[in-house]
Design a protein around this motif. Structure first.
Motif, short mmCIF file in Angstrom:
data_model
loop_
_atom_site.label_atom_id
_atom_site.label_comp_id
_atom_site.label_asym_id
_atom_site.label_seq_id
_atom_site.Cartn_x
_atom_site.Cartn_y
_atom_site.Cartn_z
N LYS B 221 0.82 -1.22 0.00
CA LYS B 221 0.00 0.00 0.00
C LYS B 221 0.85 1.27 0.00
O LYS B 221 0.58 2.21 -0.72
CB LYS B 221 -0.86 -0.03 1.27
CG LYS B 221 -2.13 0.74 1.19
CD LYS B 221 -3.10 0.37 2.30
CE LYS B 221 -2.57 0.60 3.68
NZ LYS B 221 -3.61 0.39 4.73
N TRP B 222 1.85 1.31 0.85
CA TRP B 222 2.65 2.53 1.02
C TRP B 222 3.77 2.61 -0.01
O TRP B 222 4.52 1.68 -0.22
CB TRP B 222 3.24 2.59 2.44
CG TRP B 222 2.20 2.82 3.49
CD1 TRP B 222 1.52 1.87 4.17
CD2 TRP B 222 1.72 4.08 3.95
NE1 TRP B 222 0.63 2.46 5.04
CE2 TRP B 222 0.74 3.82 4.92
CE3 TRP B 222 2.01 5.42 3.63
CZ2 TRP B 222 0.05 4.83 5.59
CZ3 TRP B 222 1.33 6.42 4.29
CH2 TRP B 222 0.36 6.13 5.26
N ASP B 255 -0.35 6.17 1.03
CA ASP B 255 -1.01 4.87 0.91
C ASP B 255 -2.12 4.93 -0.15
O ASP B 255 -2.91 4.01 -0.28
CB ASP B 255 -1.58 4.42 2.26
CG ASP B 255 -2.62 5.36 2.81
OD1 ASP B 255 -3.33 4.98 3.75
OD2 ASP B 255 -2.72 6.49 2.29
N ASN B 256 -2.15 6.05 -0.87
CA ASN B 256 -3.15 6.18 -1.93
C ASN B 256 -2.50 6.81 -3.15
O ASN B 256 -2.71 8.00 -3.46
CB ASN B 256 -4.32 7.01 -1.43
CG ASN B 256 -5.53 6.84 -2.32
OD1 ASN B 256 -5.43 6.39 -3.46
ND2 ASN B 256 -6.68 7.23 -1.80
N LEU B 257 -1.69 6.01 -3.83
CA LEU B 257 -0.90 6.52 -4.95
C LEU B 257 -1.81 6.98 -6.10
O LEU B 257 -1.51 7.96 -6.78
CB LEU B 257 0.08 5.43 -5.43
CG LEU B 257 1.08 5.85 -6.49
CD1 LEU B 257 1.99 6.96 -5.95
CD2 LEU B 257 1.92 4.66 -6.93
N LYS B 258 -2.92 6.29 -6.23
CA LYS B 258 -3.86 6.59 -7.33
C LYS B 258 -4.37 8.03 -7.20
O LYS B 258 -4.32 8.81 -8.17
CB LYS B 258 -5.02 5.61 -7.25
CG LYS B 258 -5.81 5.46 -8.54
CD LYS B 258 -6.85 4.34 -8.41
CE LYS B 258 -7.89 4.49 -9.50
NZ LYS B 258 -9.03 3.60 -9.29
N ASP B 259 -4.85 8.37 -5.99
CA ASP B 259 -5.38 9.73 -5.77
C ASP B 259 -4.28 10.77 -5.90
O ASP B 259 -4.51 11.84 -6.48
CB ASP B 259 -6.02 9.83 -4.37
CG ASP B 259 -7.39 9.19 -4.35
OD1 ASP B 259 -8.02 9.17 -3.28
OD2 ASP B 259 -7.82 8.71 -5.41
N PHE B 260 -3.11 10.45 -5.35
CA PHE B 260 -1.99 11.40 -5.42
C PHE B 260 -1.64 11.68 -6.88
O PHE B 260 -1.47 12.83 -7.29
CB PHE B 260 -0.77 10.83 -4.67
CG PHE B 260 0.44 11.73 -4.77
CD1 PHE B 260 1.40 11.54 -5.77
CD2 PHE B 260 0.61 12.78 -3.88
CE1 PHE B 260 2.51 12.39 -5.87
CE2 PHE B 260 1.71 13.63 -3.98
CZ PHE B 260 2.66 13.44 -4.97
#
Lengths: 226, 291
Positions: B221-222, B255-260
Protein backbone atom coordinates in the motif's frame (compact mmCIF):
# COMPACT_ATOMS: atom_id res chain seq x y z
CA UNK A 1 6.62 -23.64 46.47
CA UNK A 2 9.17 -26.25 47.53
CA UNK A 3 11.39 -25.26 44.61
CA UNK A 4 11.32 -21.65 45.77
CA UNK A 5 12.23 -22.66 49.33
CA UNK A 6 15.05 -24.89 48.12
CA UNK A 7 16.22 -22.11 45.85
CA UNK A 8 16.94 -19.90 48.88
CA UNK A 9 19.29 -22.60 50.18
CA UNK A 10 20.82 -23.51 46.83
CA UNK A 11 21.82 -19.96 45.91
CA UNK A 12 23.71 -19.68 49.20
CA UNK A 13 25.75 -22.88 48.91
CA UNK A 14 28.98 -20.91 49.00
CA UNK A 15 27.92 -19.00 52.10
CA UNK A 16 27.56 -22.15 54.22
CA UNK A 17 31.32 -22.22 54.63
CA UNK A 18 31.21 -18.67 55.98
CA UNK A 19 28.41 -19.61 58.33
CA UNK A 20 30.40 -22.60 59.59
CA UNK A 21 33.39 -20.32 60.19
CA UNK A 22 31.26 -17.77 62.07
CA UNK A 23 29.73 -20.57 64.15
CA UNK A 24 33.12 -22.01 65.06
CA UNK A 25 34.63 -18.62 65.89
CA UNK A 26 31.73 -17.48 68.06
CA UNK A 27 31.50 -20.85 69.82
CA UNK A 28 35.15 -20.66 70.88
CA UNK A 29 34.80 -16.99 71.82
CA UNK A 30 31.83 -17.50 74.14
CA UNK A 31 33.15 -20.78 75.56
CA UNK A 32 36.53 -19.13 76.38
CA UNK A 33 34.72 -16.13 77.91
CA UNK A 34 32.91 -18.39 80.36
CA UNK A 35 29.55 -17.85 78.69
CA UNK A 36 29.23 -21.31 77.14
CA UNK A 37 25.45 -21.33 77.63
CA UNK A 38 25.18 -18.24 75.40
CA UNK A 39 27.10 -19.94 72.59
CA UNK A 40 24.26 -21.50 70.68
CA UNK A 41 21.99 -18.50 70.94
CA UNK A 42 24.72 -16.14 69.76
CA UNK A 43 25.77 -18.48 66.93
CA UNK A 44 22.20 -18.95 65.68
CA UNK A 45 21.36 -15.27 65.49
CA UNK A 46 23.93 -14.13 62.90
CA UNK A 47 23.48 -17.27 60.81
CA UNK A 48 19.69 -17.04 60.63
CA UNK A 49 19.75 -13.30 60.02
CA UNK A 50 22.58 -13.67 57.50
CA UNK A 51 20.73 -16.40 55.62
CA UNK A 52 17.50 -14.43 55.30
CA UNK A 53 19.32 -11.24 54.40
CA UNK A 54 21.37 -13.03 51.78
CA UNK A 55 18.32 -14.70 50.22
CA UNK A 56 16.60 -11.32 49.92
CA UNK A 57 19.75 -9.65 48.64
CA UNK A 58 20.35 -12.26 45.90
CA UNK A 59 16.89 -11.61 44.49
CA UNK A 60 17.48 -7.86 44.68
CA UNK A 61 20.96 -7.95 43.15
CA UNK A 62 19.96 -10.21 40.25
CA UNK A 63 16.51 -8.62 39.85
CA UNK A 64 15.20 -12.16 39.89
CA UNK A 65 11.91 -11.15 41.49
CA UNK A 66 11.11 -9.95 37.96
CA UNK A 67 11.88 -13.43 36.68
CA UNK A 68 9.73 -15.08 39.35
CA UNK A 69 6.67 -12.92 38.70
CA UNK A 70 6.85 -13.66 34.96
CA UNK A 71 6.57 -17.41 35.66
CA UNK A 72 3.25 -19.15 36.30
CA UNK A 73 3.65 -18.51 40.03
CA UNK A 74 1.42 -16.39 42.23
CA UNK A 75 3.08 -13.55 44.11
CA UNK A 76 1.47 -15.01 47.22
CA UNK A 77 3.47 -18.21 46.67
CA UNK A 78 6.73 -16.27 46.41
CA UNK A 79 5.96 -14.68 49.80
CA UNK A 80 4.92 -17.99 51.39
CA UNK A 81 8.13 -19.60 50.19
CA UNK A 82 10.25 -16.85 51.75
CA UNK A 83 8.54 -17.30 55.12
CA UNK A 84 8.84 -21.07 54.93
CA UNK A 85 12.56 -20.83 54.21
CA UNK A 86 12.95 -18.38 57.13
CA UNK A 87 11.11 -20.80 59.43
CA UNK A 88 13.14 -23.69 58.01
CA UNK A 89 16.50 -22.08 58.75
CA UNK A 90 15.41 -21.25 62.32
CA UNK A 91 14.32 -24.84 62.88
CA UNK A 92 17.45 -26.25 61.26
CA UNK A 93 19.67 -24.11 63.48
CA UNK A 94 17.64 -25.09 66.56
CA UNK A 95 18.02 -28.78 65.68
CA UNK A 96 21.73 -28.47 64.91
CA UNK A 97 22.39 -26.59 68.16
CA UNK A 98 20.31 -29.06 70.16
CA UNK A 99 22.12 -32.01 68.60
CA UNK A 100 25.52 -30.46 69.30
CA UNK A 101 24.45 -29.57 72.83
CA UNK A 102 23.36 -33.16 73.50
CA UNK A 103 26.61 -34.52 72.05
CA UNK A 104 28.74 -32.17 74.13
CA UNK A 105 26.79 -33.11 77.21
CA UNK A 106 27.16 -36.84 76.39
CA UNK A 107 30.92 -36.39 76.17
CA UNK A 108 30.92 -34.41 79.42
CA UNK A 109 32.11 -31.21 77.78
CA UNK A 110 29.16 -29.11 79.01
CA UNK A 111 27.54 -29.63 82.45
CA UNK A 112 23.83 -30.55 82.34
CA UNK A 113 22.69 -27.45 84.18
CA UNK A 114 24.46 -25.25 81.68
CA UNK A 115 22.96 -27.34 78.89
CA UNK A 116 19.48 -26.74 80.28
CA UNK A 117 20.09 -23.00 80.60
CA UNK A 118 21.58 -23.02 77.12
CA UNK A 119 18.36 -24.55 75.72
CA UNK A 120 16.26 -21.88 77.41
CA UNK A 121 18.44 -19.09 76.09
CA UNK A 122 18.38 -20.72 72.64
CA UNK A 123 14.57 -20.93 72.75
CA UNK A 124 14.24 -17.27 73.73
CA UNK A 125 16.66 -16.20 71.02
CA UNK A 126 14.73 -18.23 68.42
CA UNK A 127 11.54 -16.44 69.45
CA UNK A 128 13.31 -13.10 69.31
CA UNK A 129 14.47 -13.99 65.78
CA UNK A 130 10.90 -14.81 64.74
CA UNK A 131 9.71 -11.42 66.02
CA UNK A 132 12.53 -9.58 64.25
CA UNK A 133 11.96 -11.44 60.96
CA UNK A 134 8.25 -10.70 61.24
CA UNK A 135 9.11 -7.01 61.25
CA UNK A 136 11.87 -7.24 58.62
CA UNK A 137 10.17 -9.26 55.86
CA UNK A 138 7.13 -7.02 55.24
CA UNK A 139 9.47 -4.03 54.94
CA UNK A 140 11.61 -5.99 52.47
CA UNK A 141 8.59 -6.96 50.39
CA UNK A 142 7.35 -3.39 50.39
CA UNK A 143 10.57 -1.48 49.76
CA UNK A 144 13.16 -4.03 48.64
CA UNK A 145 15.85 -5.73 50.70
CA UNK A 146 18.47 -2.98 50.56
CA UNK A 147 16.15 -0.29 51.96
CA UNK A 148 14.76 -2.80 54.44
CA UNK A 149 18.26 -3.68 55.67
CA UNK A 150 18.95 0.03 56.28
CA UNK A 151 15.71 0.41 58.24
CA UNK A 152 16.52 -2.79 60.14
CA UNK A 153 19.84 -1.33 61.17
CA UNK A 154 18.02 1.53 62.90
CA UNK A 155 15.65 -1.00 64.45
CA UNK A 156 18.58 -2.91 65.96
CA UNK A 157 20.15 0.32 67.15
CA UNK A 158 16.80 1.23 68.67
CA UNK A 159 16.46 -2.14 70.41
CA UNK A 160 20.02 -1.90 71.70
CA UNK A 161 19.46 1.65 72.93
CA UNK A 162 16.16 0.72 74.59
CA UNK A 163 17.63 -2.30 76.38
CA UNK A 164 20.70 -0.33 77.46
CA UNK A 165 18.47 2.49 78.67
CA UNK A 166 16.24 0.05 80.54
CA UNK A 167 19.21 -1.61 82.20
CA UNK A 168 20.67 1.78 83.26
CA UNK A 169 17.26 2.83 84.57
CA UNK A 170 16.95 -0.41 86.53
CA UNK A 171 20.40 0.10 88.02
CA UNK A 172 19.43 3.58 89.19
CA UNK A 173 16.44 2.30 91.14
CA UNK A 174 17.41 2.65 94.80
CA UNK A 175 17.73 -0.72 96.51
CA UNK A 176 14.56 -1.69 98.35
CA UNK A 177 12.53 1.01 96.61
CA UNK A 178 11.45 -0.31 93.19
CA UNK A 179 8.26 1.19 91.67
CA UNK A 180 4.97 -0.57 92.36
CA UNK A 181 4.48 -1.81 88.79
CA UNK A 182 7.91 -3.48 88.74
CA UNK A 183 7.12 -5.32 91.97
CA UNK A 184 3.83 -6.51 90.47
CA UNK A 185 5.56 -7.54 87.21
CA UNK A 186 8.25 -9.50 89.04
CA UNK A 187 5.75 -11.34 91.26
CA UNK A 188 3.61 -12.11 88.19
CA UNK A 189 6.60 -13.69 86.40
CA UNK A 190 7.62 -15.55 89.54
CA UNK A 191 4.22 -17.24 89.60
CA UNK A 192 4.57 -18.52 86.00
CA UNK A 193 6.99 -21.30 85.10
CA UNK A 194 9.61 -20.86 82.41
CA UNK A 195 7.82 -23.39 80.22
CA UNK A 196 4.58 -21.42 80.43
CA UNK A 197 6.43 -18.23 79.52
CA UNK A 198 7.98 -19.99 76.53
CA UNK A 199 4.60 -21.31 75.42
CA UNK A 200 2.97 -17.88 75.66
CA UNK A 201 5.82 -16.29 73.75
CA UNK A 202 5.76 -19.06 71.15
CA UNK A 203 2.04 -18.52 70.54
CA UNK A 204 2.66 -14.77 70.22
CA UNK A 205 5.57 -15.43 67.83
CA UNK A 206 3.48 -17.70 65.60
CA UNK A 207 0.65 -15.13 65.48
CA UNK A 208 3.09 -12.35 64.67
CA UNK A 209 4.71 -14.49 61.98
CA UNK A 210 1.36 -15.23 60.32
CA UNK A 211 0.20 -11.61 60.49
CA UNK A 212 3.55 -10.56 59.05
CA UNK A 213 3.09 -13.01 56.16
CA UNK A 214 -0.35 -11.59 55.31
CA UNK A 215 1.08 -8.09 55.37
CA UNK A 216 3.95 -9.13 53.11
CA UNK A 217 1.50 -10.68 50.64
CA UNK A 218 -0.49 -7.46 50.52
CA UNK A 219 2.64 -5.34 49.99
CA UNK A 220 4.16 -7.62 47.38
CA UNK A 221 0.97 -7.92 45.35
CA UNK A 222 0.83 -4.16 45.08
CA UNK A 223 4.54 -3.59 44.44
CA UNK A 224 5.54 -2.48 40.97
CA UNK A 225 8.66 -4.38 40.05
CA UNK A 226 9.06 -2.87 36.60
CA UNK B 1 -12.49 -18.10 10.79
CA UNK B 2 -9.00 -17.69 12.27
CA UNK B 3 -8.71 -18.02 16.00
CA UNK B 4 -7.48 -14.88 17.72
CA UNK B 5 -4.82 -15.85 20.19
CA UNK B 6 -4.15 -12.36 21.53
CA UNK B 7 -6.54 -9.43 21.67
CA UNK B 8 -5.57 -6.09 23.17
CA UNK B 9 -8.46 -3.65 23.36
CA UNK B 10 -8.34 0.00 24.43
CA UNK B 11 -5.32 -0.50 26.67
CA UNK B 12 -4.46 2.51 28.79
CA UNK B 13 -1.56 2.74 31.22
CA UNK B 14 -0.73 6.10 32.75
CA UNK B 15 2.62 7.23 34.05
CA UNK B 16 3.63 10.77 35.02
CA UNK B 17 5.15 11.68 31.67
CA UNK B 18 3.92 8.95 29.37
CA UNK B 19 0.83 6.92 28.72
CA UNK B 20 -0.38 4.11 26.57
CA UNK B 21 -3.36 5.61 24.82
CA UNK B 22 -6.09 3.12 23.89
CA UNK B 23 -3.71 0.57 22.39
CA UNK B 24 -5.61 -2.04 20.38
CA UNK B 25 -4.44 -4.86 18.16
CA UNK B 26 -4.96 -8.59 17.73
CA UNK B 27 -2.92 -11.58 16.62
CA UNK B 28 -4.41 -14.70 15.03
CA UNK B 29 -3.04 -18.15 15.83
CA UNK B 30 -0.12 -19.38 13.74
CA UNK B 31 1.26 -15.97 12.74
CA UNK B 32 4.09 -13.69 13.68
CA UNK B 33 3.42 -10.09 14.60
CA UNK B 34 6.21 -7.56 14.59
CA UNK B 35 5.66 -4.85 17.16
CA UNK B 36 7.68 -1.89 15.99
CA UNK B 37 8.45 1.50 17.40
CA UNK B 38 11.35 3.70 18.35
CA UNK B 39 12.88 3.56 21.83
CA UNK B 40 10.40 4.76 24.42
CA UNK B 41 7.40 4.32 22.13
CA UNK B 42 5.62 1.98 24.55
CA UNK B 43 6.47 -1.48 23.20
CA UNK B 44 7.82 -2.90 26.45
CA UNK B 45 5.07 -1.25 28.49
CA UNK B 46 2.46 -2.88 26.27
CA UNK B 47 4.15 -6.25 26.53
CA UNK B 48 4.43 -5.97 30.31
CA UNK B 49 0.71 -5.22 30.48
CA UNK B 50 0.01 -8.28 28.31
CA UNK B 51 2.13 -10.40 30.64
CA UNK B 52 0.36 -8.91 33.66
CA UNK B 53 3.70 -7.72 35.04
CA UNK B 54 2.35 -4.21 35.46
CA UNK B 55 -1.22 -3.17 36.16
CA UNK B 56 -2.98 -1.26 33.44
CA UNK B 57 -5.57 1.43 34.07
CA UNK B 58 -8.18 0.74 31.38
CA UNK B 59 -8.92 -1.67 28.58
CA UNK B 60 -8.85 -5.44 28.26
CA UNK B 61 -6.39 -8.10 27.25
CA UNK B 62 -7.52 -11.56 26.19
CA UNK B 63 -5.08 -14.38 25.58
CA UNK B 64 -6.35 -17.77 24.37
CA UNK B 65 -9.83 -16.32 24.89
CA UNK B 66 -9.09 -15.82 28.61
CA UNK B 67 -8.86 -12.58 30.54
CA UNK B 68 -5.13 -12.16 31.16
CA UNK B 69 -5.59 -10.72 34.67
CA UNK B 70 -8.16 -13.17 36.03
CA UNK B 71 -6.45 -16.22 34.51
CA UNK B 72 -2.84 -15.12 34.73
CA UNK B 73 -1.45 -18.48 35.91
CA UNK B 74 -3.18 -20.49 33.19
CA UNK B 75 -2.19 -17.94 30.57
CA UNK B 76 1.47 -17.76 31.67
CA UNK B 77 1.70 -21.55 31.57
CA UNK B 78 1.01 -21.41 27.86
CA UNK B 79 3.22 -18.42 27.04
CA UNK B 80 6.94 -18.31 26.45
CA UNK B 81 8.27 -14.92 27.45
CA UNK B 82 11.63 -13.36 26.73
CA UNK B 83 12.10 -10.04 28.46
CA UNK B 84 14.16 -7.11 27.31
CA UNK B 85 16.72 -7.77 30.04
CA UNK B 86 17.64 -11.19 31.30
CA UNK B 87 17.25 -11.93 35.00
CA UNK B 88 18.96 -15.01 36.33
CA UNK B 89 20.68 -16.21 39.48
CA UNK B 90 24.19 -15.44 38.28
CA UNK B 91 25.95 -17.94 40.55
CA UNK B 92 23.82 -20.87 39.39
CA UNK B 93 24.41 -23.03 36.34
CA UNK B 94 22.45 -23.21 33.10
CA UNK B 95 21.32 -26.70 34.05
CA UNK B 96 20.02 -25.57 37.45
CA UNK B 97 18.26 -22.60 35.84
CA UNK B 98 16.53 -24.87 33.34
CA UNK B 99 15.46 -27.27 36.06
CA UNK B 100 14.21 -24.43 38.31
CA UNK B 101 12.23 -22.61 35.64
CA UNK B 102 11.06 -25.80 33.93
CA UNK B 103 9.42 -27.04 37.12
CA UNK B 104 6.76 -24.34 36.79
CA UNK B 105 5.55 -25.31 33.33
CA UNK B 106 3.11 -28.17 32.76
CA UNK B 107 4.50 -29.01 29.32
CA UNK B 108 8.19 -28.52 29.99
CA UNK B 109 10.32 -30.97 28.05
CA UNK B 110 13.88 -31.45 29.18
CA UNK B 111 14.86 -32.93 25.80
CA UNK B 112 13.60 -29.77 24.04
CA UNK B 113 15.65 -27.61 26.37
CA UNK B 114 18.77 -29.75 25.87
CA UNK B 115 18.35 -29.71 22.10
CA UNK B 116 17.99 -25.93 22.07
CA UNK B 117 21.04 -25.52 24.28
CA UNK B 118 23.00 -27.71 21.88
CA UNK B 119 21.73 -25.73 18.85
CA UNK B 120 22.69 -22.47 20.54
CA UNK B 121 26.04 -23.79 21.68
CA UNK B 122 25.40 -23.20 25.39
CA UNK B 123 27.25 -25.38 27.88
CA UNK B 124 24.85 -26.67 30.55
CA UNK B 125 27.56 -26.76 33.16
CA UNK B 126 28.46 -23.10 32.83
CA UNK B 127 27.41 -20.57 35.42
CA UNK B 128 25.11 -17.81 34.23
CA UNK B 129 27.70 -15.15 35.06
CA UNK B 130 30.10 -16.82 32.63
CA UNK B 131 27.72 -16.36 29.69
CA UNK B 132 27.96 -13.40 27.34
CA UNK B 133 24.98 -11.11 26.77
CA UNK B 134 24.16 -12.91 23.53
CA UNK B 135 24.32 -16.30 25.24
CA UNK B 136 21.99 -15.09 27.96
CA UNK B 137 19.48 -13.98 25.34
CA UNK B 138 19.74 -17.37 23.66
CA UNK B 139 19.28 -19.08 27.02
CA UNK B 140 16.15 -16.97 27.61
CA UNK B 141 14.81 -18.05 24.25
CA UNK B 142 15.61 -21.71 24.97
CA UNK B 143 13.80 -21.43 28.33
CA UNK B 144 10.82 -19.78 26.66
CA UNK B 145 10.56 -22.39 23.92
CA UNK B 146 11.29 -25.58 25.83
CA UNK B 147 7.74 -25.95 27.12
CA UNK B 148 6.19 -25.69 23.61
CA UNK B 149 4.28 -22.48 24.26
CA UNK B 150 1.25 -21.51 22.21
CA UNK B 151 2.31 -17.89 22.26
CA UNK B 152 5.85 -16.59 22.31
CA UNK B 153 6.21 -13.02 23.50
CA UNK B 154 9.63 -11.58 22.83
CA UNK B 155 10.63 -8.13 23.95
CA UNK B 156 13.55 -6.98 21.79
CA UNK B 157 15.07 -10.46 21.64
CA UNK B 158 17.60 -9.66 18.93
CA UNK B 159 18.98 -6.36 20.17
CA UNK B 160 22.57 -6.71 21.31
CA UNK B 161 23.08 -9.78 19.12
CA UNK B 162 25.41 -9.99 16.16
CA UNK B 163 23.87 -10.43 12.67
CA UNK B 164 24.78 -14.13 12.45
CA UNK B 165 23.05 -14.98 15.71
CA UNK B 166 20.11 -12.73 14.86
CA UNK B 167 19.62 -14.58 11.62
CA UNK B 168 19.76 -17.96 13.42
CA UNK B 169 17.11 -16.86 15.82
CA UNK B 170 14.85 -15.47 13.11
CA UNK B 171 15.14 -18.78 11.24
CA UNK B 172 14.17 -20.57 14.41
CA UNK B 173 11.07 -18.42 14.77
CA UNK B 174 10.09 -19.17 11.20
CA UNK B 175 10.44 -22.88 11.96
CA UNK B 176 8.31 -22.67 15.09
CA UNK B 177 5.25 -21.30 13.36
CA UNK B 178 5.36 -23.90 10.61
CA UNK B 179 2.95 -26.11 12.53
CA UNK B 180 0.56 -23.13 12.89
CA UNK B 181 -0.02 -23.92 16.55
CA UNK B 182 2.29 -21.28 17.94
CA UNK B 183 2.08 -17.53 17.44
CA UNK B 184 4.79 -15.00 18.04
CA UNK B 185 4.61 -11.40 19.21
CA UNK B 186 8.02 -9.94 18.70
CA UNK B 187 8.90 -6.36 19.54
CA UNK B 188 11.88 -4.69 18.00
CA UNK B 189 13.24 -1.42 16.80
CA UNK B 190 15.27 -3.34 14.18
CA UNK B 191 12.79 -3.13 11.31
CA UNK B 192 14.84 -5.39 9.03
CA UNK B 193 14.23 -8.30 11.41
CA UNK B 194 10.51 -7.62 11.40
CA UNK B 195 10.47 -7.32 7.65
CA UNK B 196 12.15 -10.70 7.30
CA UNK B 197 9.71 -12.79 9.26
CA UNK B 198 6.57 -10.95 10.37
CA UNK B 199 3.15 -11.65 8.92
CA UNK B 200 1.56 -8.71 10.73
CA UNK B 201 3.05 -5.39 11.74
CA UNK B 202 1.92 -3.07 14.49
CA UNK B 203 3.60 0.30 14.73
CA UNK B 204 3.46 2.20 18.00
CA UNK B 205 4.66 5.72 18.67
CA UNK B 206 4.39 7.77 21.82
CA UNK B 207 1.97 5.27 23.34
CA UNK B 208 -0.41 5.19 20.38
CA UNK B 209 -0.89 2.59 17.67
CA UNK B 210 -0.31 4.16 14.29
CA UNK B 211 -0.83 1.09 12.13
CA UNK B 212 -1.73 -2.54 12.72
CA UNK B 213 -2.18 -4.69 9.67
CA UNK B 214 -0.75 -7.45 7.47
CA UNK B 215 2.84 -6.76 6.52
CA UNK B 216 2.44 -7.60 2.84
CA UNK B 217 -0.54 -5.29 2.32
CA UNK B 218 1.22 -2.57 4.34
CA UNK B 219 4.32 -2.75 2.15
CA UNK B 220 2.16 -2.97 -0.96
CA UNK B 221 0.00 0.00 0.00
CA UNK B 222 2.65 2.53 1.02
CA UNK B 223 4.89 3.98 -1.65
CA UNK B 224 7.62 6.60 -1.50
CA UNK B 225 6.95 9.52 -3.80
CA UNK B 226 9.75 11.81 -4.96
CA UNK B 227 9.52 14.93 -7.07
CA UNK B 228 11.38 18.16 -7.77
CA UNK B 229 10.79 21.13 -5.48
CA UNK B 230 9.14 22.92 -8.36
CA UNK B 231 6.17 20.61 -7.96
CA UNK B 232 5.83 21.13 -4.25
CA UNK B 233 2.52 22.65 -3.19
CA UNK B 234 0.18 22.45 -0.22
CA UNK B 235 -2.38 20.43 -2.14
CA UNK B 236 0.10 17.61 -2.74
CA UNK B 237 1.90 17.92 0.59
CA UNK B 238 -1.27 17.08 2.55
CA UNK B 239 -1.61 13.86 0.60
CA UNK B 240 1.83 12.70 1.74
CA UNK B 241 3.07 11.62 5.16
CA UNK B 242 6.53 12.33 6.57
CA UNK B 243 7.34 14.94 3.94
CA UNK B 244 11.02 15.86 3.62
CA UNK B 245 12.29 18.74 1.56
CA UNK B 246 15.85 18.83 0.30
CA UNK B 247 17.74 21.25 -1.91
CA UNK B 248 16.49 19.74 -5.13
CA UNK B 249 13.35 17.88 -4.29
CA UNK B 250 10.83 16.65 -1.80
CA UNK B 251 9.64 13.21 -0.83
CA UNK B 252 6.97 11.57 1.26
CA UNK B 253 4.98 8.38 1.51
CA UNK B 254 1.41 7.75 0.55
CA UNK B 255 -1.01 4.87 0.91
CA UNK B 256 -3.15 6.18 -1.93
CA UNK B 257 -0.90 6.52 -4.95
CA UNK B 258 -3.86 6.59 -7.33
CA UNK B 259 -5.38 9.73 -5.77
CA UNK B 260 -1.99 11.40 -5.42
CA UNK B 261 -1.22 10.71 -9.07
CA UNK B 262 -4.58 12.08 -10.19
CA UNK B 263 -4.14 15.34 -8.19
CA UNK B 264 -0.53 15.67 -9.39
CA UNK B 265 -1.55 15.29 -13.03
CA UNK B 266 -4.32 17.84 -12.63
CA UNK B 267 -1.97 20.34 -10.99
CA UNK B 268 1.12 19.64 -13.12
CA UNK B 269 0.03 18.00 -16.39
CA UNK B 270 3.63 17.97 -17.71
CA UNK B 271 5.17 17.13 -14.34
CA UNK B 272 6.87 13.94 -13.31
CA UNK B 273 7.31 12.17 -10.02
CA UNK B 274 9.03 8.95 -9.05
CA UNK B 275 7.68 6.15 -6.89
CA UNK B 276 9.58 3.53 -4.99
CA UNK B 277 8.68 0.67 -2.72
CA UNK B 278 8.59 1.78 0.90
CA UNK B 279 10.47 -0.46 3.30
CA UNK B 280 9.22 -0.88 6.82
CA UNK B 281 12.03 1.33 8.06
CA UNK B 282 10.95 4.13 5.73
CA UNK B 283 7.30 3.76 6.73
CA UNK B 284 8.19 3.84 10.41
CA UNK B 285 10.51 6.82 10.10
CA UNK B 286 8.10 8.87 8.04
CA UNK B 287 5.02 8.14 10.11
CA UNK B 288 6.74 8.48 13.45
CA UNK B 289 8.50 11.70 12.57
CA UNK B 290 5.23 13.23 11.55
CA UNK B 291 3.45 12.23 14.75
Amino acid sequence: MLKLVLKDFQIQKKSFLNYAFIATFLSFFFAMSGMAQMTFAMVTFPIVYGFINRALYEDEKNNTLRLLVSLPVRRKTVVHARYVSAAAIILIMALVCTAINILLNAFGVTPLQETGNGFIILAFSMLAMVFLISVYLPIAFRLGSIKAANINRFLFIGIFAASTGASIALQRIPKGQPPEFIIRLVSMFQSISIVEILLILSAAAVCTFLISMQLSIRFFEKRELF
Amino acid sequence: MEETILRVDGLVKRYDRFQLDKVSFSLPRGYIMGFVGKNGAGKSTTIKCIMNLIKYDEGSIEIFGLDSRRNSLEVRNRIGYVSEDQYFYEEMTVEWTGSFIGSYFRHWKEENFNRLLKDFGIDKGKKIKELSKGMKVKLSIALAMAHSPELLILDEPTSGLDPVVRNEILDLFREIIQDEKCSILFSSHITSDIEKIADFVTIIDNGRIIISEEKDSLMEKWKVVKADNGYYCGELAVMLRGVKRGELGFSGITDNLKDFSSVFRKRFPEGKFKTEKAGLDEILLRLVKEE
